[in-house]
Write an enzyme that holds these catalytic residues in place. Structure first.
Site, mmCIF file in Angstrom:
data_model
loop_
_atom_site.group_PDB
_atom_site.id
_atom_site.type_symbol
_atom_site.label_atom_id
_atom_site.label_comp_id
_atom_site.label_asym_id
_atom_site.label_seq_id
_atom_site.Cartn_x
_atom_site.Cartn_y
_atom_site.Cartn_z
ATOM 1 N NE ARG A 153 -3.833 -0.278 2.250
ATOM 2 C CZ ARG A 153 -3.846 0.823 2.977
ATOM 3 N NH1 ARG A 153 -2.936 1.033 3.875
ATOM 4 N NH2 ARG A 153 -4.789 1.718 2.818
ATOM 5 N NE ARG A 232 7.171 -1.081 12.568
ATOM 6 C CZ ARG A 232 6.260 -0.166 12.244
ATOM 7 N NH1 ARG A 232 6.633 0.903 11.579
ATOM 8 N NH2 ARG A 232 5.002 -0.302 12.592
ATOM 9 C CG ASP A 256 9.603 8.608 9.925
ATOM 10 O OD1 ASP A 256 9.759 9.657 10.585
ATOM 11 O OD2 ASP A 256 8.550 7.933 9.973
ATOM 12 C CD GLU A 261 10.998 3.725 15.901
ATOM 13 O OE1 GLU A 261 11.628 3.921 14.846
ATOM 14 O OE2 GLU A 261 9.768 3.868 16.003
ATOM 15 C CG HIS A 293 7.730 5.814 13.875
ATOM 16 N ND1 HIS A 293 8.046 4.538 14.253
ATOM 17 C CD2 HIS A 293 6.702 5.689 12.983
ATOM 18 C CE1 HIS A 293 7.254 3.674 13.638
ATOM 19 N NE2 HIS A 293 6.429 4.362 12.855
HETATM 20 P P1 NAD Z 1 1.725 -3.722 2.950
HETATM 21 O O1 NAD Z 1 1.539 -5.015 3.647
HETATM 22 O O2 NAD Z 1 0.608 -3.141 2.174
HETATM 23 O O3 NAD Z 1 2.994 -3.816 1.985
HETATM 24 C C1 NAD Z 1 4.193 -4.436 2.325
HETATM 25 C C2 NAD Z 1 4.797 -5.000 1.059
HETATM 26 O O4 NAD Z 1 6.088 -5.514 1.375
HETATM 27 C C3 NAD Z 1 3.971 -6.178 0.489
HETATM 28 O O5 NAD Z 1 3.720 -5.966 -0.883
HETATM 29 C C4 NAD Z 1 4.856 -7.385 0.721
HETATM 30 O O6 NAD Z 1 4.725 -8.382 -0.270
HETATM 31 C C5 NAD Z 1 6.233 -6.743 0.676
HETATM 32 N N1 NAD Z 1 7.276 -7.571 1.262
HETATM 33 C C6 NAD Z 1 7.175 -8.499 2.257
HETATM 34 N N2 NAD Z 1 8.374 -9.078 2.467
HETATM 35 C C7 NAD Z 1 9.240 -8.519 1.584
HETATM 36 C C8 NAD Z 1 10.619 -8.708 1.298
HETATM 37 N N3 NAD Z 1 11.334 -9.639 1.956
HETATM 38 N N4 NAD Z 1 11.167 -7.966 0.335
HETATM 39 C C9 NAD Z 1 10.437 -7.069 -0.357
HETATM 40 N N5 NAD Z 1 9.134 -6.837 -0.147
HETATM 41 C C10 NAD Z 1 8.540 -7.556 0.819
HETATM 42 O O7 NAD Z 1 2.211 -2.712 4.091
HETATM 43 P P2 NAD Z 1 2.201 -1.114 4.025
HETATM 44 O O8 NAD Z 1 0.923 -0.596 4.581
HETATM 45 O O9 NAD Z 1 2.639 -0.673 2.668
HETATM 46 O O10 NAD Z 1 3.323 -0.774 5.116
HETATM 47 C C11 NAD Z 1 4.662 -1.151 4.895
HETATM 48 C C12 NAD Z 1 5.437 -0.956 6.176
HETATM 49 O O11 NAD Z 1 5.596 0.447 6.435
HETATM 50 C C13 NAD Z 1 4.716 -1.446 7.437
HETATM 51 O O12 NAD Z 1 4.892 -2.841 7.624
HETATM 52 C C14 NAD Z 1 5.346 -0.638 8.524
HETATM 53 O O13 NAD Z 1 6.441 -1.338 9.049
HETATM 54 C C15 NAD Z 1 5.821 0.621 7.823
HETATM 55 N N6 NAD Z 1 5.096 1.819 8.269
HETATM 56 C C16 NAD Z 1 5.799 2.871 8.755
HETATM 57 C C17 NAD Z 1 5.139 4.013 9.148
HETATM 58 C C18 NAD Z 1 5.857 5.247 9.645
HETATM 59 O O14 NAD Z 1 5.213 6.119 10.252
HETATM 60 N N7 NAD Z 1 7.135 5.402 9.387
HETATM 61 C C19 NAD Z 1 3.751 4.063 9.079
HETATM 62 C C20 NAD Z 1 3.064 2.968 8.566
HETATM 63 C C21 NAD Z 1 3.744 1.852 8.160
#
Ligand code: NAD
Length: 328
Positions: A153, A232, A256, A261, A293
């Site tokens: 996403r 992360r 970020d 953290e 973050h």
């Molecule tokens: P999502 O589940 O929609 O997308 C994650 C994608 O990563 C998926 O398409 C999955 O197939 C892929 N993936 C899994 N393992 C992988 C690998 N080994 N190599 C490459 N790709 C791989 O999740 P999202 O909503 O897009 O969120 C992604 C991440 O962003 C979250 O898991 C979270 O850790 C992080 N996040 C950070 C913040 C922030 O404030 N900094 C906020 C929200 C989410």
């Protein structure tokens, strides 16, 4: 229905009032993050909602289960703080929140731009009334190859944002996203490392992605590559990153999120000696931007997080299922 919300932030207040009222939830709010010290407060609550700073490891989940908790709803997209195996063993079902991916995607673009345009240098000089520009020359997006790791996403929203800049977009994901076929060229991970001027991380933290960026993978990057992490902290071996910046293999980084953290970000430590040497080193580098973050933190995302967290619990309790349940 009764729900206890841990890590209930003041900025979530309006959304909590609105959605608790709409869903007929009686809400108990605990400002502190869920931990071993306060897990007992959930006794008698079937539903618990938490943020990523909360500890939902096995010992905490055991206390929750003993107190009658059956459902835990993370108000965050990441849920690596929940011990999935322990939750299953204890019969606790859990969900995450699919809030506005644009919150993080927009922030990622900001960090990419800050890195390639040397924003930290420009701002630092300004603060010192040094209005010179030599040494602050940047690069243009359209001349860059940007590698997106994880095209779910947030990665997809980042790609859509970046497409407006005419950059060359390449991507790596264990499950490629068909919706990105026009925007992103999928390549093997090693090729992404070798070809990218900027690498933007958007994969979740799992056993396979922990230290995905390490001394070995950094060696395979282009000289002068830029690393941006809005996913992360544990995706990067921070020590290896610091060394690569010192050796000028990596020309800039924007983070970020950072390993260890928890307990540091989202709190005021002004008068303390912080025990996080890597943070101190990274903050001191002129070519590293550290944000705390913040990427998720928009009006839309906060409202979505609270709404999805409470809707998920309402759905679990009333129907025994939630559209946001994590089953894998
Ligand atoms: P999502 O589940 O929609 O997308 C994650 C994608 O990563 C998926 O398409 C999955 O197939 C892929 N993936 C899994 N393992 C992988 C690998 N080994 N190599 C490459 N790709 C791989 O999740 P999202 O909503 O897009 O969120 C992604 C991440 O962003 C979250 O898991 C979270 O850790 C992080 N996040 C950070 C913040 C922030 O404030 N900094 C906020 C929200 C989410």
């Amino acid at each position: 229905m009764n729900v206890i919300a841990y890590a209930a932030r003041a900025y979530e207040s309006d959304a909590f009032d609105r959605f608790a009222d709409e869903l007929g939830i009686t809400l108990t709010r605990v400002p502190q993050n869920l931990s071993l010290d306060n897990a007992h407060l959930a006794k008698g609550f079937e539903g618990v909602t938490i943020l990523s700073a909360c500890d939902a490891g096995a010992p905490v989940l055991e206390i929750l289960a003993a107190g009658g908790t059956r459902f835990v709803a993370a108000r965050t997209a990441g849920y690596n703080n929940i011990d999935a195996a322990a939750a299953r063993r204890l019969g606790i079902r859990f969900s995450n929140a699919d809030y506005s991916p644009n919150s993080v995607a927009d922030f990622a673009v900001m960090l990419i731009l800050m890195s390639i345009r040397k924003a930290k240098t420009i701002i630092a000089r300004n603060n010192a009334q040094d209005y010179t520009i030599v040494g602050a020359q940047g690069r243009e997006m359209r001349n860059l190859t940007i590698g997106i790791v994880g095209t779910g996403r947030i990665g997809a929203a980042t790609a859509k944002n970046l497409s407006g800049f005419d950059a060359c977009l390449i991507g790596y994901d264990v499950v490629p996203n068909p919706a990105l076929k026009e925007l992103v060229t999928y390549v093997p991970f090693e090729e992404l490392l070798a070809e990218s001027d900027v690498i933007s991380l958007h994969a979740p933290l799992t056993a396979t992605t922990r230290h995905l960026i390490n001394a070995d993978t950094i060696r395979k990057m282009k000289d002068g590559a830029i690393v941006v992490n809005c996913a992360r902290g544990e995706l990067i071996d921070t020590e290896a990153l610091i060394e690569a910046i010192e050796e000028k293999k990596i020309s800039a980084a924007a983070l970020d999120v950072l390993e260890n953290e928890r307990g540091i970000f989202h709190a005021d430590h002004r008068d303390e000696i912080l025990k996080h040497r890597q943070l101190a080193i990274l903050r001191a580098f002129p070519n590293v931007v550290v944000t705390t973050h913040n990427a998720f933190f928009t009006d839309q995302a906060v409202c979505d997080m609270v709404e999805v967290g409470l809707r998920s619990l309402a759905s679990f309790v009333r129907t025994g299922a939630s559209p946001w349940e994590i089953k894998a």
